[in-house]
Scaffold this active site. Structure first.
Site, mmCIF file in Angstrom:
data_model
loop_
_atom_site.group_PDB
_atom_site.id
_atom_site.type_symbol
_atom_site.label_atom_id
_atom_site.label_comp_id
_atom_site.label_asym_id
_atom_site.label_seq_id
_atom_site.Cartn_x
_atom_site.Cartn_y
_atom_site.Cartn_z
ATOM 1 N N LYS A 23 0.891 -0.899 0.113
ATOM 2 C CA LYS A 23 0.246 0.023 -0.431
ATOM 3 C C LYS A 23 0.905 0.941 -0.202
ATOM 4 O O LYS A 23 1.413 1.889 1.012
ATOM 5 C CB LYS A 23 -0.763 -0.023 1.881
ATOM 6 C CG LYS A 23 -1.489 1.251 1.303
ATOM 7 C CD LYS A 23 -2.594 0.776 2.762
ATOM 8 C CE LYS A 23 -2.273 2.140 3.822
ATOM 9 N NZ LYS A 23 -1.912 3.366 3.664
ATOM 10 N N ASP A 33 -3.654 4.450 -1.999
ATOM 11 C CA ASP A 33 -4.281 4.439 -0.699
ATOM 12 C C ASP A 33 -4.441 6.044 -0.584
ATOM 13 O O ASP A 33 -3.708 7.035 -0.009
ATOM 14 C CB ASP A 33 -4.030 4.564 0.417
ATOM 15 C CG ASP A 33 -4.765 4.341 1.405
ATOM 16 O OD1 ASP A 33 -6.054 5.194 1.355
ATOM 17 O OD2 ASP A 33 -3.719 4.191 2.811
ATOM 18 N N LYS A 68 -7.136 8.028 -1.285
ATOM 19 C CA LYS A 68 -8.833 8.961 -0.954
ATOM 20 C C LYS A 68 -8.688 10.053 -1.866
ATOM 21 O O LYS A 68 -9.241 10.922 -0.845
ATOM 22 C CB LYS A 68 -8.522 8.787 1.094
ATOM 23 C CG LYS A 68 -8.215 8.063 1.350
ATOM 24 C CD LYS A 68 -8.229 8.124 3.003
ATOM 25 C CE LYS A 68 -7.605 6.273 3.922
ATOM 26 N NZ LYS A 68 -6.097 6.473 3.697
ATOM 27 N N ASP A 87 -13.235 14.883 -4.861
ATOM 28 C CA ASP A 87 -13.633 15.991 -5.389
ATOM 29 C C ASP A 87 -14.836 15.129 -6.452
ATOM 30 O O ASP A 87 -15.645 14.913 -5.965
ATOM 31 C CB ASP A 87 -12.952 15.603 -6.698
ATOM 32 C CG ASP A 87 -11.194 17.526 -6.536
ATOM 33 O OD1 ASP A 87 -12.969 18.484 -6.687
ATOM 34 O OD2 ASP A 87 -10.760 17.937 -6.453
ATOM 35 N N THR A 101 -11.580 6.493 10.782
ATOM 36 C CA THR A 101 -11.875 5.541 11.912
ATOM 37 C C THR A 101 -11.451 6.238 13.306
ATOM 38 O O THR A 101 -11.992 6.018 14.235
ATOM 39 C CB THR A 101 -11.344 4.306 12.634
ATOM 40 O OG1 THR A 101 -9.667 4.917 11.759
ATOM 41 C CG2 THR A 101 -11.543 3.239 11.769
ATOM 42 N N ARG A 112 3.246 -1.771 10.642
ATOM 43 C CA ARG A 112 4.470 -1.857 11.610
ATOM 44 C C ARG A 112 5.035 -3.477 12.081
ATOM 45 O O ARG A 112 6.502 -3.158 12.546
ATOM 46 C CB ARG A 112 4.515 -0.485 12.234
ATOM 47 C CG ARG A 112 4.651 0.651 11.712
ATOM 48 C CD ARG A 112 4.338 1.959 13.421
ATOM 49 N NE ARG A 112 3.012 1.337 12.724
ATOM 50 C CZ ARG A 112 2.300 2.698 13.847
ATOM 51 N NH1 ARG A 112 2.142 3.512 14.732
ATOM 52 N NH2 ARG A 112 0.113 2.604 13.312
HETATM 53 O O1 C5P Z 1 1.179 0.440 10.625
HETATM 54 P P1 C5P Z 1 0.304 -0.277 11.343
HETATM 55 O O2 C5P Z 1 -0.731 -1.580 11.117
HETATM 56 O O3 C5P Z 1 -0.731 0.639 12.204
HETATM 57 O O4 C5P Z 1 -0.472 1.026 9.545
HETATM 58 C C1 C5P Z 1 -2.291 0.748 9.156
HETATM 59 C C2 C5P Z 1 -2.329 1.383 8.543
HETATM 60 O O5 C5P Z 1 -3.389 1.369 7.855
HETATM 61 C C3 C5P Z 1 -1.558 3.224 7.726
HETATM 62 O O6 C5P Z 1 -1.118 3.238 6.537
HETATM 63 C C4 C5P Z 1 -2.456 3.693 8.337
HETATM 64 O O7 C5P Z 1 -2.674 5.130 8.283
HETATM 65 C C5 C5P Z 1 -4.203 2.883 7.819
HETATM 66 N N1 C5P Z 1 -4.744 3.261 8.081
HETATM 67 C C6 C5P Z 1 -5.200 2.373 9.167
HETATM 68 N N2 C5P Z 1 -6.664 3.292 10.739
HETATM 69 C C7 C5P Z 1 -7.881 3.525 9.328
HETATM 70 C C8 C5P Z 1 -7.033 3.465 8.056
HETATM 71 C C9 C5P Z 1 -6.383 3.673 7.473
HETATM 72 O O8 C5P Z 1 -4.450 2.484 10.695
HETATM 73 N N3 C5P Z 1 -8.776 3.651 10.185
#
Ligand code: C5P
Length: 238
Positions: A37, A64, A66, A69, A123, A214
């Site tokens: 992503k 991603d 989003k 427009d 979220t 992560r």
């Molecule tokens: O490192 P981690 O597993 O938390 O990364 C989750 C990914 O999903 C990040 O790119 C974050 O921006 C994205 N994301 C999220 N929660 C959301 C929407 C997107 O963690 N509600």
């Protein structure tokens, strides 16, 4: 509608500020084991050429960005994403049915097209935040309303929290994709995620694909971490 191959179900979030650490991580991964992503930060820093590089390495890329427009602009942006060879692209469902339909119709003109999914409610927004921008009801009520609008507009699915997936799944067809971030293996740190599920619990709850950052990108051995997650979910088949 494309025939959707859900495997590999893990989408690794490349949340890096520069090319070198991103490429270092990718060199340890394999396109048969995960998708990638690319979000706003990396795209804004490295541009379309980086996305094309990933596609040329054989990875399927979820762009991603989003989009939100007027319908014509979002449709054109989705077409530009498709020209980059991405596998999935997203927009905000709150842009409305005509915006979503315009994007879908533009992509459907192509012999091959990316999957098109919508973000319903971020979220990060609580009920009070929604009230400030004029939305009544709880976040989940708004997620369900926008998920149904996305489905009705003919998109392939939505991005949602794994905690919302079961409620959404009750309202939409089985082939409507639910892509969920906020996933943490048992052994991993929560980082700044507060409401999480394990990969297997997310799939059992109705999710189809999992965005994980992560726990893989910051692991000492990213490939091993990915393989552990894949072996945790190996028993899942739907
Ligand atoms: O490192 P981690 O597993 O938390 O990364 C989750 C990914 O999903 C990040 O790119 C974050 O921006 C994205 N994301 C999220 N929660 C959301 C929407 C997107 O963690 N509600």
């Amino acid at each position: 509608m494309n025939v959707i191959d859900k495997d590999p179900r893990i989408i690794v979030a490349l949340d890096f500020a520069a090319k070198e650490p991103a490429l270092d991580l990718i060199s340890q991964l394999d396109p048969s084991l995960c998708r990638l992503k690319v979000g706003k930060e990396l795209f804004t820093r490295l541009g379309p050429a980086f996305v094309e590089t990933l596609a040329a390495m054989g990875f399927q890329v979820f762009l991603d960005l989003k989009f939100h427009d007027i319908p014509n602009t979002v449709a054109a942006a989705c077409e530009a994403a498709a020209d980059l060879g991405v596998w999935m692209v997203n927009l905000h469902a709150s842009g409305g049915r005509r915006m979503m339909e315009a994007a879908r119709e533009r992509l459907e003109r192509r012999p091959e097209r990316p999957l098109l999914v919508a973000v319903t409610i971020l979220t990060s927004l609580a009920e009070g935040d929604l009230a400030e921008v004029g939305y009544s009801g709880t976040p989940v009520e708004n997620v369900l309303r926008l998920a149904k609008l996305t489905h009705f507009s003919g998109l392939d699915g939505i991005v949602c929290s794994p905690l919302e997936a079961a409620a959404v799944r009750d309202q939409v067809d089985r082939d409507f994709l639910l892509v969920t971030p906020g996933v943490r293996p048992h052994s991993a740190s929560l980082n700044d995620q507060k409401r999480v599920m394990t990969p297997l619990a997310a799939l059992n709850g109705g999710a189809d694909m999992l965005v994980i950052g992560r726990p893989i990108t910051a692991a000492v051995d990213p490939l091993l971490s990915l393989q552990e997650i894949l072996s945790d979910i190996a028993g899942f088949s739907q």
